[in-house]
Enzyme design. Structure first.
Site, PDB file in Angstrom:
ATOM      1  N   TYR A 141       0.488  -0.701  -0.016  1.00 26.44           N
ATOM      2  CA  TYR A 141      -0.065  -0.728  -0.071  1.00 26.44           C
ATOM      3  C   TYR A 141       1.116   1.352  -0.005  1.00 26.44           C
ATOM      4  O   TYR A 141      -0.053   2.131  -0.369  1.00 26.44           O
ATOM      5  CB  TYR A 141      -0.404   0.032   1.019  1.00 26.44           C
ATOM      6  CG  TYR A 141      -2.379  -0.702   1.440  1.00 26.44           C
ATOM      7  CD1 TYR A 141      -2.016  -2.163   0.781  1.00 26.44           C
ATOM      8  CD2 TYR A 141      -3.370  -0.376   1.471  1.00 26.44           C
ATOM      9  CE1 TYR A 141      -3.589  -2.437   0.014  1.00 26.44           C
ATOM     10  CE2 TYR A 141      -4.368  -0.542   0.964  1.00 26.44           C
ATOM     11  CZ  TYR A 141      -4.437  -1.899   1.193  1.00 26.44           C
ATOM     12  OH  TYR A 141      -5.709  -1.853   0.801  1.00 26.44           O
ATOM     13  N   LYS A 192       3.377 -14.623   1.710  1.00 27.36           N
ATOM     14  CA  LYS A 192       3.619 -16.595   0.584  1.00 27.36           C
ATOM     15  C   LYS A 192       5.163 -16.413   0.591  1.00 27.36           C
ATOM     16  O   LYS A 192       5.718 -15.715  -0.338  1.00 27.36           O
ATOM     17  CB  LYS A 192       3.325 -15.194  -1.039  1.00 27.36           C
ATOM     18  CG  LYS A 192       1.938 -15.400  -1.265  1.00 27.36           C
ATOM     19  CD  LYS A 192       1.318 -17.069  -1.097  1.00 27.36           C
ATOM     20  CE  LYS A 192       1.152 -17.149  -2.934  1.00 27.36           C
ATOM     21  NZ  LYS A 192       1.380 -18.380  -3.497  1.00 27.36           N
ATOM     22  N   ASP A 225      -2.993 -18.309   0.378  1.00 27.50           N
ATOM     23  CA  ASP A 225      -3.934 -18.539  -0.902  1.00 27.50           C
ATOM     24  C   ASP A 225      -4.122 -19.535   0.222  1.00 27.50           C
ATOM     25  O   ASP A 225      -5.593 -20.012   0.258  1.00 27.50           O
ATOM     26  CB  ASP A 225      -2.926 -19.079  -2.421  1.00 27.50           C
ATOM     27  CG  ASP A 225      -2.083 -19.716  -1.937  1.00 27.50           C
ATOM     28  OD1 ASP A 225      -1.558 -20.123  -0.654  1.00 27.50           O
ATOM     29  OD2 ASP A 225      -1.550 -20.674  -2.820  1.00 27.50           O
ATOM     30  N   ASP A 249      -6.437  -7.035   3.967  1.00 27.14           N
ATOM     31  CA  ASP A 249      -7.640  -6.241   2.809  1.00 27.14           C
ATOM     32  C   ASP A 249      -8.206  -8.118   2.788  1.00 27.14           C
ATOM     33  O   ASP A 249      -9.174  -7.529   2.960  1.00 27.14           O
ATOM     34  CB  ASP A 249      -6.825  -5.584   2.315  1.00 27.14           C
ATOM     35  CG  ASP A 249      -8.424  -4.748   1.779  1.00 27.14           C
ATOM     36  OD1 ASP A 249      -8.760  -4.970   1.794  1.00 27.14           O
ATOM     37  OD2 ASP A 249      -7.761  -4.704   0.048  1.00 27.14           O
ATOM     38  N   ASP A 253     -11.803  -9.673   4.289  1.00 30.25           N
ATOM     39  CA  ASP A 253     -13.361  -9.921   3.479  1.00 30.25           C
ATOM     40  C   ASP A 253     -13.919 -10.322   3.737  1.00 30.25           C
ATOM     41  O   ASP A 253     -14.869 -10.830   3.855  1.00 30.25           O
ATOM     42  CB  ASP A 253     -13.276  -8.343   2.062  1.00 30.25           C
ATOM     43  CG  ASP A 253     -13.373  -7.595   2.200  1.00 30.25           C
ATOM     44  OD1 ASP A 253     -13.853  -7.183   3.754  1.00 30.25           O
ATOM     45  OD2 ASP A 253     -13.710  -6.650   1.457  1.00 30.25           O
TER      46      ASP A 253
HETATM   47  C1  IPM Z   1     -10.253  -1.914   3.965  1.00 33.09           C
HETATM   48  C2  IPM Z   1     -10.824  -1.011   2.982  1.00 33.09           C
HETATM   49  C3  IPM Z   1      -9.594   0.220   2.304  1.00 33.09           C
HETATM   50  C4  IPM Z   1      -8.308  -0.913   2.610  1.00 33.09           C
HETATM   51  C5  IPM Z   1      -9.640   1.131   1.405  1.00 33.09           C
HETATM   52  C6  IPM Z   1     -11.006   1.953   1.146  1.00 33.09           C
HETATM   53  C7  IPM Z   1      -8.980   2.116   0.919  1.00 33.09           C
HETATM   54  O1  IPM Z   1     -11.077  -2.014   1.571  1.00 33.09           O
HETATM   55  O2  IPM Z   1     -10.154  -0.918   4.826  1.00 33.09           O
HETATM   56  O3  IPM Z   1     -10.616  -3.228   3.628  1.00 33.09           O
HETATM   57  O4  IPM Z   1      -8.088  -1.184   1.328  1.00 33.09           O
HETATM   58  O5  IPM Z   1      -7.379  -0.380   3.111  1.00 33.09           O
HETATM   59 MG    MG Z   2     -10.915  -4.483   2.319  1.00 34.36          MG
END
Ligand code: IPM
Ligand code: MG
Length: 375
Positions: A141, A192, A225, A249, A253
């Site tokens: 990032y 990885k 993975d 990230d 999710d």
């Molecule tokens: C998160 C989001 C952020 C990230 C975005 C909005 C920059 O996806 O907080 O997980 O990728 O970190």
């Molecule tokens: Mg995210």
């Protein structure tokens, strides 16, 4: 002692869910003399519109001196075309970086009442309680060089750099080990290492820290993975997962979706403990600004409200209050009250506002019954 919270509602459904969090904080001020002072401010698209930048220096300064920052969500189609450096998301990334919030705690917990909301079979997700610790201020990032360049042959080339140092790995792994000690005492570290030098370093450094200071914690390593696959196959094998910014990230999710709704999950982003004993901290739901449902009054405010509970726990040492608030959420769900995103047969559908109200009523009821028990 008064504590100052900078409140950043941001964009999309942000202001709607933040309004419910404010009611909850007001309730604790009224019933527990919590002395929490709320200072609203701008971030993201609304800040671009008002101040020309996604995070102004003034706001950043206020966040720096606050006791905690509470944020709802940033971004939306209106600002999709602007440059990366000035997008709403850039404001959030800048805030994380400037406050040095390197440890992002993302719990994925399945409430019993919502076990059917998951796309996985109930017996796989029942009782699930995972904590993902995502490194938040380094990795791909932020790594340099980055950019899009034009090549001599007319092609274009996009570059991002994955980079980690010993110190960056140790400080986030330390947070994971400490958390594990208060949970089931297991850490899974993901990278990885089979294809990336930064991953090999990550694995070696996590192992070294483990050997030196955390031998009592059970540590295992997993390729990222494989972790993505194991999260679907048998998520209960995990307790704490520690991983880098990008894998974190994605895996968070995925873990979130095991619980049935992104609308349920809070997060905390923590900095190091400073000389005066305080630590910078940002609390936010993990869902985004959801422009498609913004302004309709149907968003789920529970992730935002649970972020307040995390703030009580990690910034203010208000453990009883955090538990009370989490209990209120659990009870409200147990009564079959639902927002649209977690609605199921036989339940009652509530608006954002009514869900906030239901939590307040439940808090008062819980407080009453506690007093009755004591009397
Ligand atoms: C998160 C989001 C952020 C990230 C975005 C909005 C920059 O996806 O907080 O997980 O990728 O970190
Ligand atoms: Mg995210």
């Amino acid at each position: 002692m008064t504590r100052r919270i900078v409140m950043l509602p941001g964009d999309g459904l942000g202001p709607e869910v933040m309004a419910e969090a404010m009611k909850v904080i007001d309730w604790f001020n009224g019933h527990f003399s919590a002395n929490l002072e709320m200072a609203p401010d701008d971030i993201g698209g609304c800040s671009i519109d008002r101040h020309g930048v996604p995070l102004s220096e003034t706001t950043l300064q206020r966040c720096r001196s606050a006791d905690a920052v509470l944020l709802a969500a940033v971004g939306g189609p209106k600002w999709d075309k602007v440059d990366y450096a000035v997008r709403p998301e850039a404001g959030l990334l800048k805030l994380r970086k400037e406050l040095d919030l390197f440890a992002n705690l993302r719990p994925a917990k399945v409430f019993d009442a919502l076990v059917d909301a998951s796309s996985l079979k109930p017996h796989i997700v029942r009782g699930l309680d995972i904590m993902i610790v995502r490194e938040l201020t380094s990795g791909v990032y932020f790594g340099e060089p980055r950019g899009i360049e034009k090549l001599a042959n007319g092609e274009r080339r996009g570059v991002n750099t994955q980079v980690y140092t010993t110190r960056e790995i140790h400080r986030v792994a330390r947070v994971a080990f400490e958390l594990a000690r208060k949970r089931k005492n297991r850490v899974t570290s993901c990278e990885k290492a089979n294809v990336m030098e930064s991953g090999k370093l990550w694995r070696e450094e996590v192992s070294a820290l483990h050997q030196a200071e955390y031998k009592d914690v059970e540590l295992s390593h997993m390729y990222a993975d494989n972790c993505a696959m194991q999260l679907l196959r048998n998520p209960s094998q995990f307790d704490v997962i520690v991983t880098d910014n990008l894998f974190g990230d994605i895996l968070s999710d995925e873990a979130a979706m095991l619980t049935g709704s992104l609308g349920m999950l809070p997060s905390a982003s923590l900095g190091g403990i400073k000389a005066d004993g305080r630590r910078a901290a940002l609390y936010e739901p993990i869902h985004g600004s959801a422009p498609d449902i913004a302004g309709k009054g149907i968003a789920n405010p529970l992730a935002m409200i649970l972020s307040v509970a995390m703030m009580f726990r990690y910034s203010f040492d208000m453990m009883k209050e955090a538990e009370l608030l989490e209990k209120a959420v659990e009870n409200v769900l147990g009564k079959g009250l639902r927002t649209a995103d977690i609605m199921s047969d036989g339940c009652q559908k509530l608006s954002t506002l009514d869900m906030g109200h239901a939590i307040i009523l439940e808090l008062s009821a819980l407080k009453q019954s506690k007093m009755a028990v004591r009397a």
